[in-house]
Each structure stands twice: as C-alpha cells, then as structure tokens.
Motif scaffolding. Structure first.
Motif, PDB file in Angstrom:
ATOM      1  N   THR A 204     -39.592   4.621  25.278  1.00 36.03           N
ATOM      2  CA  THR A 204     -38.215   3.922  24.870  1.00 36.03           C
ATOM      3  C   THR A 204     -36.989   5.223  25.203  1.00 36.03           C
ATOM      4  OG1 THR A 204     -38.950   2.855  23.110  1.00 36.03           O
ATOM      5  CG2 THR A 204     -36.789   3.564  22.804  1.00 36.03           C
ATOM      6  N   ALA A 205     -36.452   5.002  26.323  1.00 35.08           N
ATOM      7  CA  ALA A 205     -35.273   5.903  26.897  1.00 35.08           C
ATOM      8  C   ALA A 205     -34.227   5.943  25.676  1.00 35.08           C
ATOM      9  CB  ALA A 205     -34.982   5.640  28.290  1.00 35.08           C
ATOM     10  N   VAL A 206     -33.625   7.105  25.678  1.00 30.59           N
ATOM     11  CA  VAL A 206     -32.174   7.027  24.841  1.00 30.59           C
ATOM     12  C   VAL A 206     -31.042   7.666  25.809  1.00 30.59           C
ATOM     13  CG1 VAL A 206     -31.132   8.067  22.988  1.00 30.59           C
ATOM     14  CG2 VAL A 206     -33.679   7.664  22.879  1.00 30.59           C
ATOM     15  N   ASP A 207     -30.159   6.850  25.903  1.00 30.03           N
ATOM     16  CA  ASP A 207     -28.848   7.248  26.818  1.00 30.03           C
ATOM     17  C   ASP A 207     -27.830   8.232  26.050  1.00 30.03           C
ATOM     18  OD1 ASP A 207     -27.198   5.548  25.273  1.00 30.03           O
ATOM     19  OD2 ASP A 207     -27.059   3.936  27.087  1.00 30.03           O
ATOM     20  N   ALA A 208     -26.994   8.597  26.577  1.00 29.55           N
ATOM     21  CA  ALA A 208     -25.818   9.609  26.174  1.00 29.55           C
ATOM     22  C   ALA A 208     -25.096   8.945  24.971  1.00 29.55           C
ATOM     23  CB  ALA A 208     -24.946   9.941  27.062  1.00 29.55           C
ATOM     24  N   ALA A 209     -24.977   7.688  25.074  1.00 27.60           N
ATOM     25  CA  ALA A 209     -24.197   6.776  23.897  1.00 27.60           C
ATOM     26  C   ALA A 209     -25.408   6.725  22.923  1.00 27.60           C
ATOM     27  CB  ALA A 209     -23.752   5.572  24.319  1.00 27.60           C
ATOM     28  N   GLY A 210     -26.739   7.089  22.859  1.00 25.65           N
ATOM     29  CA  GLY A 210     -27.574   6.745  21.926  1.00 25.65           C
ATOM     30  C   GLY A 210     -28.399   5.486  21.705  1.00 25.65           C
ATOM     31  N   THR A 211     -28.178   4.620  22.726  1.00 26.05           N
ATOM     32  CA  THR A 211     -28.543   3.637  23.032  1.00 26.05           C
ATOM     33  C   THR A 211     -30.292   3.495  23.280  1.00 26.05           C
ATOM     34  OG1 THR A 211     -26.531   2.263  23.585  1.00 26.05           O
ATOM     35  CG2 THR A 211     -28.475   1.056  24.109  1.00 26.05           C
ATOM     36  N   GLN A 212     -30.936   2.835  22.782  1.00 24.98           N
ATOM     37  CA  GLN A 212     -32.510   3.131  22.907  1.00 24.98           C
ATOM     38  C   GLN A 212     -32.971   1.867  23.627  1.00 24.98           C
ATOM     39  OE1 GLN A 212     -34.897   3.992  19.706  1.00 24.98           O
ATOM     40  NE2 GLN A 212     -33.272   5.244  18.640  1.00 24.98           N
ATOM     41  N   THR A 213     -33.773   1.868  24.779  1.00 19.31           N
ATOM     42  CA  THR A 213     -34.074   0.922  25.595  1.00 19.31           C
ATOM     43  C   THR A 213     -35.465   1.239  25.675  1.00 19.31           C
ATOM     44  OG1 THR A 213     -31.817   0.943  26.852  1.00 19.31           O
ATOM     45  CG2 THR A 213     -34.026  -0.185  28.006  1.00 19.31           C
ATOM     46  N   PRO A 214     -36.383   0.204  25.379  1.00 19.08           N
ATOM     47  CA  PRO A 214     -37.843   0.273  25.533  1.00 19.08           C
ATOM     48  C   PRO A 214     -38.242  -0.299  27.005  1.00 19.08           C
ATOM     49  CG  PRO A 214     -37.550  -1.683  24.053  1.00 19.08           C
ATOM     50  CD  PRO A 214     -36.199  -0.971  24.456  1.00 19.08           C
ATOM     51  N   VAL A 215     -39.045   0.551  27.737  1.00 19.50           N
ATOM     52  CA  VAL A 215     -39.488   0.139  29.073  1.00 19.50           C
ATOM     53  C   VAL A 215     -40.880   0.461  29.271  1.00 19.50           C
ATOM     54  CG1 VAL A 215     -38.712   0.461  31.336  1.00 19.50           C
ATOM     55  CG2 VAL A 215     -37.236   1.179  29.775  1.00 19.50           C
ATOM     56  N   THR A 216     -41.546  -0.237  29.996  1.00 19.86           N
ATOM     57  CA  THR A 216     -42.922   0.043  30.484  1.00 19.86           C
ATOM     58  C   THR A 216     -42.712  -0.267  32.056  1.00 19.86           C
ATOM     59  OG1 THR A 216     -44.041  -1.045  28.710  1.00 19.86           O
ATOM     60  CG2 THR A 216     -45.285  -0.424  30.569  1.00 19.86           C
ATOM     61  N   LEU A 217     -43.196   0.972  32.853  1.00 22.56           N
ATOM     62  CA  LEU A 217     -43.076   1.182  34.401  1.00 22.56           C
ATOM     63  C   LEU A 217     -44.433   1.342  34.731  1.00 22.56           C
ATOM     64  CD1 LEU A 217     -39.762   3.339  34.748  1.00 22.56           C
ATOM     65  CD2 LEU A 217     -39.910   0.859  34.632  1.00 22.56           C
ATOM     66  N   GLY A 218     -44.864   0.569  35.689  1.00 21.98           N
ATOM     67  CA  GLY A 218     -46.127   1.027  36.343  1.00 21.98           C
ATOM     68  C   GLY A 218     -46.232   1.418  37.812  1.00 21.98           C
ATOM     69  N   VAL A 219     -47.446   2.189  38.171  1.00 25.48           N
ATOM     70  CA  VAL A 219     -47.432   2.384  39.564  1.00 25.48           C
ATOM     71  C   VAL A 219     -48.867   2.549  40.002  1.00 25.48           C
ATOM     72  CG1 VAL A 219     -47.510   4.791  38.900  1.00 25.48           C
ATOM     73  CG2 VAL A 219     -46.808   4.468  41.085  1.00 25.48           C
ATOM     74  N   ASP A 220     -49.118   2.205  41.238  1.00 25.13           N
ATOM     75  CA  ASP A 220     -50.670   2.184  41.738  1.00 25.13           C
ATOM     76  C   ASP A 220     -51.013   3.749  42.172  1.00 25.13           C
ATOM     77  OD1 ASP A 220     -51.144  -0.402  41.056  1.00 25.13           O
ATOM     78  OD2 ASP A 220     -50.679  -1.022  43.232  1.00 25.13           O
ATOM     79  N   LEU A 221     -52.221   4.152  41.847  1.00 22.77           N
ATOM     80  CA  LEU A 221     -52.743   5.347  42.149  1.00 22.77           C
ATOM     81  C   LEU A 221     -54.139   5.389  43.077  1.00 22.77           C
ATOM     82  CD1 LEU A 221     -52.340   7.195  38.790  1.00 22.77           C
ATOM     83  CD2 LEU A 221     -50.915   7.318  40.596  1.00 22.77           C
ATOM     84  N   VAL A 222     -54.142   5.788  44.112  1.00 25.20           N
ATOM     85  CA  VAL A 222     -55.122   5.594  45.148  1.00 25.20           C
ATOM     86  C   VAL A 222     -56.407   6.735  45.070  1.00 25.20           C
ATOM     87  CG1 VAL A 222     -55.770   5.491  47.513  1.00 25.20           C
ATOM     88  CG2 VAL A 222     -53.642   4.513  46.528  1.00 25.20           C
ATOM     89  N   ALA A 223     -57.619   6.333  44.585  1.00 24.96           N
ATOM     90  CA  ALA A 223     -58.594   7.227  44.671  1.00 24.96           C
ATOM     91  C   ALA A 223     -59.630   6.864  45.778  1.00 24.96           C
ATOM     92  CB  ALA A 223     -59.306   7.217  43.335  1.00 24.96           C
TER      93      ALA A 223
END
Length: 327
Positions: free
Chosen positions: A189-208
């Motif tokens: 959950t990111a918090v911006d300069a105004a204090g607004t909270q934004t829940p986020v889920t980001l995904g990335v592929d990893l290669v083995a």
C-alpha cells in the motif's frame, strides 16, 4: 513560457466614429457572456475531479493515531480484508498482479534473470507516476511489502518480506528451486505526499535457465497434508459472490488448538488463477470461528485455482496447498 511578440511601431489610424448606445450595450453583454463561460469552464476543471483521484482512487486503509501502523475496518461477515476487491489496482474481474504497472505505480526489478538453487538478493524499486522512486508505504499485516513468488506451474510457493533501503531500493534473498518462468508479486500500500493510501499488487516474470518440465496441477481436493498437519476446508467459492471458506488444522487426528497469529492474522490465503496467474490475497476474520480460520472469497472467474494457506503453530509457519475448480 509563451514568447512575447516584439513591439510594433506605431501606426497612424483614422479616428473611428463614436458607436451608438445600443451597439455599446450589445458589446458589453457579449463580452460578459464570454467571461462567464470561460470562468465556468475553469471552475469545472478545478472541482470536477472526484475526490481521491490524484492517485487513482481512495482507500479504506487508515493509520492508527500515534503509531503509524496500518489498520483495517473491523472484520464482520464479509468484512475480512481482501486485496481482490474495491481498489483501483484490480482488474475488471477483481484480480490483480497481471502487470508491472497499476494505479500509477510501476515495479522496476534490477534483473529478471536468476539462477537455480542458491539464494541471491533480488532487488527492485517501486516508481510513481512521476517516475520517482516511492519510499513511503503503509504497514499492512506487520509489513510494508509482501512478496509472493511461485513458478508458472503453481509450484515452489514462497511468501517473503523484502527490506527497503533509505533510497527506496527493496531487496530479499530469493532462491528459485527449479528452472522455468517464475512470477513475483509485490503486494503493498503506497502512501503519496498528501497521505492518500493506494493498495497495489504488481507482478513480474523471473527467468531461471535450464530444462523446464512443468508439474501437472494436482486434482481438486478439500484436504492437504503439510509438515505432519492435515488441513481441510469447507465452503464453495462462486463467481462474483462473496462466500465463506473455513479452514481447519489437525494433527494426529485432533484439531490443533494452538493456532497462532502470523503477521497479525490467524492465516493468510493467496489464490492464484491457473493460466494467467491472476492474484488474489485474502485476510481472514479477526477471530477464529469455532476453531476454524474463516475467509470470505469472491471467485474472479470460472477456472482452476491454486490456494495457498499460511498458518503458524509453535512459532513455525506452514503452507497448505489446494487445487480449486470454480464452475
């Protein structure tokens, strides 16, 4: 800044005849109307933006006064915290984790190529819409960021907690147990300069690198064994409807009465959709329900899912895994 037109030399002009009064009144009326229209347009641009739109939406999450801890509304029936619903970071079917970017935030890994076996530091940053590194995050279930890692055949599940340096660089020791394509989810959950909270889920592929032989998904079952425990669940998820799921933990045929809170809750349930690896993270009700860990889950769509339940006994965390088919 706009360029100022160069001054022109004075030009002799013939004197214009005096306008009559009706012409003056008409000109004043038209001019006033134009001013009103322009002012109204400008006002609409200022107040017309919905509240909380600066980062893609508002959030239910609030800070506990004087502690800085991240809290949630009290859980009631259907009120357990669910990362799959109600936020700008989810897709139209309520699922998340399908993209590097969402709600104005972007996951930037230092590398996506990792070896097999030995743990190496996996490093990444989170950038805002201004491409600046984000350094302020809310504490959600005792941590500012939860990272889930799983291979594309839904094996090798890991629930990790990276640490952040002052410059916003996150790092965590990560060991990939076999070759193939892995998916890493950053849940925060990111918090911006105004204090607004934004829940986020980001995904990335990893290669083995290496020869990859996917493991077939196990058949659906309501019982799973892990580390000497047997875990069962009751309930039937439905598409678009919040339904209860109750998990019970047994050892030697008897219910375990020593379930402990892990990261502030009696359990954590991660649901990943087979195929596109869409992600749902659900937190349970605050108290046990007759000895069971009770969640409320809304299935995003028909299909096959893998359920990962984290629970803790005697200071040790265990993960029970289930295959679920939603019709």
């Amino acid at each position: 800044m706009p360029k100022t037109a160069p001054a022109r030399p004075p030009v002799a002009r013939a004197a214009a005849p005096d306008p009559d009064r009706s012409t003056v009144r008409l000109a004043l009326f038209v001019g006033g109307l134009v001013v009103m229209l322009v002012a109204g347009f400008g006002l609409g641009r200022v107040v017309g933006r919905p509240a909380g739109d600066s980062t893609g939406g508002t959030s239910d999450h609030t800070h506990a006064p004087g502690t800085g801890d991240h809290t949630h509304p009290p859980a009631a029936a259907g009120g357990a915290h669910d990362h799959s619903t109600g936020g700008p970071a989810t897709g139209p079917d309520g699922i998340s984790g399908l993209s590097l970017s969402s709600a104005g935030y972007t996951l930037v890994p230092a590398t996506t190529q990792l070896g097999v076996g030995s743990a190496v530091d996996f490093r990444f940053t989170v950038q805002g819409i201004d491409r600046q590194t984000v350094t302020t995050f809310a504490i959600v279930h005792d941590k500012p960021l939860h990272m889930i890692v799983v291979r594309r055949d839904l094996t090798g599940y890991q629930h990790l907690h990276p640490t952040m340096a002052p410059d916003g660089t996150w790092s965590v020791p990560l060991a990939l147990t076999g070759p193939g394509i892995w998916r890493a989810y950053a849940d925060f959950t990111a918090v911006d300069a105004a204090g607004t909270q934004t829940p986020v889920t980001l995904g990335v592929d990893l290669v083995a690198n290496g020869d990859y032989a996917p493991t077939p998904l196990p058949a659906p079952a309501r019982e799973a064994s892990v580390d000497g425990f047997v875990v069962t669940y009751e309930g039937t998820p439905q598409v678009g409807v919040s339904r209860p799921l109750q998990f019970r933990v047994f050892r030697d045929g008897s219910p375990v009465v020593g379930l402990e809170r892990y990261l502030g809750a009696y359990g954590h349930l991660v649901t990943i959709r087979d195929g596109d690896l869409g992600y749902v993270h659900v937190h349970p009700e605050t108290e046990l329900a007759g000895g069971a860990i009770k969640f409320w889950l809304t299935a995003p769509s028909p299909g096959r899912y893998r359920l990962f339940l984290d629970f803790q006994v005697a200071g040790q965390v265990h993960t029970a895994e289930f295959t679920l088919v939603v019709g």
